[in-house]
Design a protein around this motif. Sequence first.
Motif, PDB file in Angstrom:
ATOM      1  N   GLN A   1      -1.371  -9.368   3.502  1.00 20.09           N
ATOM      2  CA  GLN A   1      -0.536 -10.501   3.089  1.00 20.09           C
ATOM      3  C   GLN A   1      -0.220 -11.405   4.273  1.00 20.09           C
TER       4      GLN A   1
ATOM      5  N   VAL B   1      -7.985  -2.410  -3.294  1.00 17.90           N
ATOM      6  CA  VAL B   1      -7.718  -3.769  -3.759  1.00 17.90           C
ATOM      7  C   VAL B   1      -8.711  -4.698  -3.080  1.00 17.90           C
TER       8      VAL B   1
ATOM      9  N   GLN C   1      -1.798  -3.346   2.753  1.00 14.97           N
ATOM     10  CA  GLN C   1      -1.604  -4.496   1.866  1.00 14.97           C
ATOM     11  C   GLN C   1      -0.609  -5.488   2.456  1.00 14.97           C
ATOM     12  N   ARG C   2       0.443  -5.002   3.091  1.00 15.96           N
ATOM     13  CA  ARG C   2       1.405  -5.899   3.738  1.00 15.96           C
ATOM     14  C   ARG C   2       0.750  -6.645   4.898  1.00 15.96           C
TER      15      ARG C   2
ATOM     16  N   LEU D   1       0.976  -7.412  -3.599  1.00 16.92           N
ATOM     17  CA  LEU D   1       0.534  -6.642  -2.442  1.00 16.92           C
ATOM     18  C   LEU D   1       1.666  -5.846  -1.813  1.00 16.92           C
TER      19      LEU D   1
ATOM     20  N   GLU E   1       3.289  -0.880  -4.238  1.00 16.12           N
ATOM     21  CA  GLU E   1       2.267   0.168  -4.141  1.00 16.12           C
ATOM     22  C   GLU E   1       1.619   0.382  -5.492  1.00 16.12           C
TER      23      GLU E   1
ATOM     24  N   GLN F   1      -1.678   2.927   2.078  1.00 13.37           N
ATOM     25  CA  GLN F   1      -2.339   1.692   1.694  1.00 13.37           C
ATOM     26  C   GLN F   1      -1.354   0.543   1.570  1.00 13.37           C
TER      27      GLN F   1
ATOM     28  N   VAL G   1      -8.980  -3.821   0.757  1.00 13.80           N
ATOM     29  CA  VAL G   1      -7.848  -3.070   1.281  1.00 13.80           C
ATOM     30  C   VAL G   1      -7.901  -1.669   0.695  1.00 13.80           C
TER      31      VAL G   1
END
Length: 637
Positions: A116, A143, A112-113, A133, A136, A108, A179
């Motif tokens: 972003q 999210v 998240q990256r 983000l 972890e 995950q 996410v």
Amino acid sequence: MPPWVAFVPRSTSLLAGRRIGCLSPRSLCNNVVSLRKTVRSASTHVSPTAINVRPDIPPANEELYYALSDLSGAAETYVNISRLQLALRGLAAQDAVTRVALLSMNSQIQAQRLAQLLLADALGNQLQWEKQLQQEAGDGRAVLLRYGEEDDVHSPSPLYKILSIPSRVLRTHNLEVLVSTMSTQTSNAPVPSTTESSKDALLVPKLQTTPSRSTPVPFPVHKTLVLGEGLHSAVEFGNFTSDTIVENGAMVQLAINLPPPLEDESSDEPSGCTMVNINLGTKALASFRESIANSDKFERGWFRSGMPALTQWLVQDLPPSEPTKPIMKSLVASLTDDVEAKVTKEDIKQLHKLTVSEIQHQTSQAMLEHLEIWAERSHTELRDQLDEAFAARNWHKLAWWKLFWRVDDVAMISSEVLERRWLVDAEKAGVYLAGRMNQAGFPDVLSHEASSDAPVVPEDIIQPEMSTPTSPPHPNDSPATALSTTVTSPTPWPTQISHSRSSLLTATIPPLQALAQHLVLSTLSTTSLSTALSALLYISVPSFSLFEASAIGALGLVLSLRRMQRVWEEARGTWQVGVREEGRRTIKRVEEVVRLIVRRSRGGVGREGGKVDEGVGRRKAAREAVEQVRTALANMV
């Protein structure tokens, strides 16, 4: 009485009435204002469990909204309820929120990256939400990214963590980005479950609640972006979506994190798969934020990372238009296509059942016709062969007066009749018939499972037992010669004839052989005793003449021979009748067993296929509801 008092709960109004007398005017005014705010807040927040609440639907969306509502009732078994509710909520609002899911097949943190990079403002500095983000989450929850200020407070949710992001993309397009990761069961399975297609699994992600409650909760979205690591993720995704068709990545897009290409490749054609490099995109964004002089380096790194294609896909079909967004029209069109595909699949399934039932019926009729021919020929063979055998010279060797020198040939001649004349051709034809039935898919042994429409069959048909022909009673007959009626296992019907022949050989011929020997011995003994008696009388009684004494011996000889003739001919005739009757019973038993096998095998398909398909009306109503939705959707254009 003010109109707002009608909305105050009874307990609240009574409590306020009791305390009015002990409040000052200023306090009373403050409490009234506070109470008005409370009532207004309660009136504007409708409980999700409230019923009969009519939503304020825009006039342009009413026709499509009610057509979708009818679709939920007419095609409830074919439509995904979660996606349908998402479409209804979108049509009930003037500018509904668009949900996009970003699912990672591996980690995950990588998703998240990527979120972003998609939502960050390159002209601004790195904000706190970007740092969050990049870290972890310890609880492993999903999210949810919403537009807002970073210091906004949200009510806690057991399904996901909410982050407020001052992103221009989220604000402009009224977006929410979820996410999360694909579940282990979904990502590792080569083919999705039969109850849920891979498209539904991607567009309706399942979010896990708290560890103590592992019940997944559906979270429907409008679009889904799947992130994988390496080429093996692309192979897994291809195996997973093998049961559906991804329409050029319009609603489901696959992004594979790979090393950047050596040369820039640009393609304007829509594709369901995009190659990205998150590390290169992060470095390009960091270099541009470091200095605006790095704009050329940022542009080259950004395009090589593949981010422009994902950014374009993220805002595709999201510009506001009248009367609703194109993404909402795509969602409704996808719902109708899925319902029509499922209805068509059900029609094909029912048609296959009818076809199989018809083929099974024809095969069963052919087997029954072959069975009737076999039974007729078997009865004819039994009659003709046994008549020929019992009229032959070999069988007449067992006449009663020939027993004195043929008594040891009783077993041999009787066994020859059974082995060469008793249903020999019928047994061979039964094997051929069994081969035909085996090729047609019929079993050779009856199942012991109960069948609702199967007739009650005696136990000796399912487990054949041989009956010993009735022989004349004799005091020296032993009960051990009788055949045991206990059968431990069923006999396959092609071998019932040989089993019955073996039972006749072992159960009837030894008693017949023993009876012949006993009769010969008894006759000789009676004759000897009568002869000895006549000689004794002739010697001991002077008045007895030779003729009178010989008359006594002759009388004993005649009586013993008469008894021998009567008992042996009766026993031999009884054996002939028993062999014929056992042959008829065996043929009848085989015929009934085969008919029952055909009937039960046909019942598994024939009963189901013979019923009136109750789903015809349901599928017809679903098609009509789909046409209404498509008509309403076409009227909105």
